[in-house]
Design a protein around this motif. Structure first.
Motif, mmCIF file in Angstrom:
data_model
loop_
_atom_site.group_PDB
_atom_site.id
_atom_site.type_symbol
_atom_site.label_atom_id
_atom_site.label_comp_id
_atom_site.label_asym_id
_atom_site.label_seq_id
_atom_site.Cartn_x
_atom_site.Cartn_y
_atom_site.Cartn_z
ATOM 1 N N ARG A 22 0.741 -1.314 0.004
ATOM 2 C CA ARG A 22 -0.053 -0.024 -0.029
ATOM 3 C C ARG A 22 0.886 1.123 -0.088
ATOM 4 N N LEU A 23 0.776 2.096 -0.828
ATOM 5 C CA LEU A 23 1.350 3.452 -0.956
ATOM 6 C C LEU A 23 0.942 4.461 -0.053
ATOM 7 N N ILE A 24 1.659 4.883 0.860
ATOM 8 C CA ILE A 24 1.261 5.663 1.776
ATOM 9 C C ILE A 24 1.588 7.022 1.895
ATOM 10 N N ALA A 27 4.530 9.279 -4.892
ATOM 11 C CA ALA A 27 3.742 8.587 -6.292
ATOM 12 C C ALA A 27 4.852 7.485 -6.514
ATOM 13 N N ALA A 28 4.317 6.444 -7.155
ATOM 14 C CA ALA A 28 5.126 5.352 -7.693
ATOM 15 C C ALA A 28 4.463 4.517 -8.876
ATOM 16 N N GLU A 29 5.249 3.811 -9.700
ATOM 17 C CA GLU A 29 4.741 3.179 -10.800
ATOM 18 C C GLU A 29 4.771 1.669 -10.726
ATOM 19 N N ALA A 30 3.711 0.849 -10.657
ATOM 20 C CA ALA A 30 3.734 -0.627 -10.878
ATOM 21 C C ALA A 30 2.645 -1.204 -11.415
ATOM 22 N N ARG A 36 -0.998 6.654 -6.413
ATOM 23 C CA ARG A 36 -1.098 7.514 -5.700
ATOM 24 C C ARG A 36 -1.314 6.996 -4.277
ATOM 25 N N PRO A 37 -1.062 7.834 -3.220
ATOM 26 C CA PRO A 37 -1.314 7.440 -1.880
ATOM 27 C C PRO A 37 -2.518 6.655 -1.761
#
Length: 65
Positions: A22-24, A27-30, A36-37
């Motif tokens: 879980r992104l807290i 920003a990231a790409e997967a 986004r959070p």
């Protein structure tokens, strides 16, 4: 096993299942999408997912033992 990964722009981490992410923050790409959070994913056993951070961010992970 649980933890939080804090990363900077361009850092890439490979997570292997079984696990949940879980992104807290940041920003990231997967798996072909911009996260986004609040974005999350479950990784089945025998699979893996690379996650690349677009900037400073943090991701919470929970891996089954």
């Amino acid at each position: 096993m649980k933890g939080v990964v804090r990363a900077g722009r361009g850092e890439v981490f490979l997570f292997r299942g079984p696990a949940s992410l879980r992104l807290i923050a940041g920003a990231a790409e997967a798996i072909g999408a911009v996260w986004r959070p609040g974005a999350s994913v479950s990784i089945p056993e025998g699979k893996s997912i690379p996650v690349e951070f677009s900037g400073r961010g943090a991701l919470r992970w929970d891996a089954a033992a």
